[in-house]
Scaffold this active site. Sequence first.
Site, PDB file in Angstrom:
ATOM      1  N   HIS A 141       0.826  -1.215   0.000  1.00 23.34           N
ATOM      2  CA  HIS A 141       0.000   0.000   0.000  1.00 23.34           C
ATOM      3  C   HIS A 141       0.863   1.270   0.000  1.00 23.34           C
ATOM      4  CE1 HIS A 141      -4.195  -1.598   0.481  1.00 23.34           C
ATOM      5  NE2 HIS A 141      -3.474  -2.682   0.723  1.00 23.34           N
ATOM      6  N   ASP A 198       2.528   2.134  -2.762  1.00 26.04           N
ATOM      7  CA  ASP A 198       2.631   2.670  -4.135  1.00 26.04           C
ATOM      8  C   ASP A 198       1.796   3.931  -4.339  1.00 26.04           C
ATOM      9  OD1 ASP A 198       0.227   1.179  -4.168  1.00 26.04           O
ATOM     10  OD2 ASP A 198       0.669   0.153  -6.077  1.00 26.04           O
ATOM     11  N   GLY A 220      -8.161 -13.746  -8.134  1.00 25.75           N
ATOM     12  CA  GLY A 220      -8.659 -13.277  -6.835  1.00 25.75           C
ATOM     13  C   GLY A 220      -7.790 -13.676  -5.660  1.00 25.75           C
ATOM     14  N   SER A 273      -2.230 -10.406  -8.824  1.00 28.98           N
ATOM     15  CA  SER A 273      -2.298  -9.486  -9.971  1.00 28.98           C
ATOM     16  C   SER A 273      -2.673 -10.142 -11.282  1.00 28.98           C
ATOM     17  CB  SER A 273      -0.956  -8.784 -10.167  1.00 28.98           C
ATOM     18  OG  SER A 273      -0.734  -7.893  -9.162  1.00 28.98           O
ATOM     19  N   SER A 274      -3.691 -10.977 -11.245  1.00 31.29           N
ATOM     20  CA  SER A 274      -4.127 -11.589 -12.505  1.00 31.29           C
ATOM     21  C   SER A 274      -4.651 -10.523 -13.473  1.00 31.29           C
ATOM     22  CB  SER A 274      -5.183 -12.654 -12.237  1.00 31.29           C
ATOM     23  OG  SER A 274      -6.232 -12.121 -11.475  1.00 31.29           O
ATOM     24  N   SER A 275      -5.283  -9.481 -12.946  1.00 35.32           N
ATOM     25  CA  SER A 275      -5.823  -8.473 -13.865  1.00 35.32           C
ATOM     26  C   SER A 275      -4.725  -7.591 -14.454  1.00 35.32           C
ATOM     27  CB  SER A 275      -6.915  -7.634 -13.202  1.00 35.32           C
ATOM     28  OG  SER A 275      -6.496  -7.168 -11.961  1.00 35.32           O
ATOM     29  N   GLU A 293      -6.908   0.768 -15.646  1.00 41.20           N
ATOM     30  CA  GLU A 293      -7.511   0.165 -14.446  1.00 41.20           C
ATOM     31  C   GLU A 293      -8.228   1.225 -13.599  1.00 41.20           C
ATOM     32  OE1 GLU A 293      -5.828  -3.146 -12.978  1.00 41.20           O
ATOM     33  OE2 GLU A 293      -7.105  -3.178 -11.208  1.00 41.20           O
ATOM     34  N   ASP A 330       1.453  -3.127  -9.605  1.00 38.72           N
ATOM     35  CA  ASP A 330       1.200  -4.410 -10.258  1.00 38.72           C
ATOM     36  C   ASP A 330       1.530  -4.367 -11.747  1.00 38.72           C
ATOM     37  OD1 ASP A 330       0.372  -4.990  -7.741  1.00 38.72           O
ATOM     38  OD2 ASP A 330      -1.754  -5.074  -8.212  1.00 38.72           O
ATOM     39  N   TYR A 336     -10.025  -1.172   0.258  1.00 37.50           N
ATOM     40  CA  TYR A 336      -8.830  -0.642  -0.411  1.00 37.50           C
ATOM     41  C   TYR A 336      -9.003   0.870  -0.619  1.00 37.50           C
ATOM     42  CZ  TYR A 336      -4.988  -0.203  -3.744  1.00 37.50           C
ATOM     43  OH  TYR A 336      -3.822   0.176  -4.366  1.00 37.50           O
TER      44      TYR A 336
END
Length: 381
Positions: free
Chosen positions: A35, A37, A120, A124-126, A158, A170, A222
């Site tokens: 957190h 970044d 999930g 960082s799959s997205s 994003e 990410d 978040y």
Amino acid sequence: MTVASSAAEAFRNAYGADPAGLWAAPGRVNLIGEHTDYNDGFVLPFALPQHVVAAAAPAGTPGWTVCSTLAEETVTFTTTESARVEGWAGYVAGIVWALREAGFTVPPARIAVASDVPLGSGLSSSAALESAVLTALVDLGGLDLPVDQRPALAQRAENVYVGAPTGIMDQSASIRCVAGKALFLDCRSLAVEQIPFDLAAAGLAILIVNSNAPHQHVDGEYGARRKSCEEAARILGVPALRDVPPADLDAALGKLDDDVMRRRVRHIVTENQRVLDTVELLRTGRIREIGPLMTASHASMRDDFEITVDQVDVAVETALAAGAYGARMTGGGFGGCVLALVDADRAAETTAAIEQAYAERGFTAPTAWSATPGPGAARLP
Ligand code: GAF
């Protein structure tokens, strides 16, 4: 079947032709710096061997068509539609949108994606999906977008298109990581340093333990953390919490009335320093010694930033009790994965101890594997 051959096969099945190429982008874990970044601070992620592969080719007709081995539907979108593309394809549409917004002519394309990045799980799959598609479209279109400017563009997709208020870690990890190294990123200047991280040579392993805990309240919590940090920076009169040096922490805390906000600030300020201390140790090859910093980072996330859940706390405590040099949650929190720094020959024993601790508590069984730093996004040969 490899992820690359799954993507190529999905492309052939969907479009009846061979792709022009395959582009891979990895998921990531963050060694330390959580957190930080979006507070203009420091992070130290490395790329996972798991990745998203985009099989792609230019299309003869306007617009973009995407399919995924993980979804039923094939999605087509053009620039004339006003409706936003939702769901997984929104990350693809977001990249097209951000490229066009930056002034690029994006080639119409057909894309098929496959992935072995767990979804999930805070890996960082997205961002991997965004990075694979971005790399493919940049190559297919011959776009002049230097690698160091790509993460910010993907982050914009994003933040603005998908609507998730994330930082830049990410996408930077997926695009800029190098095999065998951890990526030391200054999230303000975007300067990077590739830090040697040769676990095998030191007889060590990073054990990744996916808690498999259901991700809960991720988006709202978040966003709330981010707001609280930004509000604290405003009260303290600094551009971002990055600008509070550890030596000024007590004075800064004295200026804040709200106890929750004070703890959020303490996490960010101490976490930034832990990243710098970790980098210093790794520069001189003292990998084992980063363990206590990892563990302190976890305590700070648990007690001050309040982003852990029982499953991740139990995984950390059990790994430490089994002899890990250090352990911490990685990623945005509220579930997700834990990293434990262990002697390579103790990885199996540590995993077994965590599995047993989970079984005793009636938690869903965890999934664990050892990871070494892999390469960032690239076209596959
Ligand atoms: C998520 C976000 F996407 C990152 O930008 C970062 O803030 C991380 O949580 C926490 O360090 O992965």
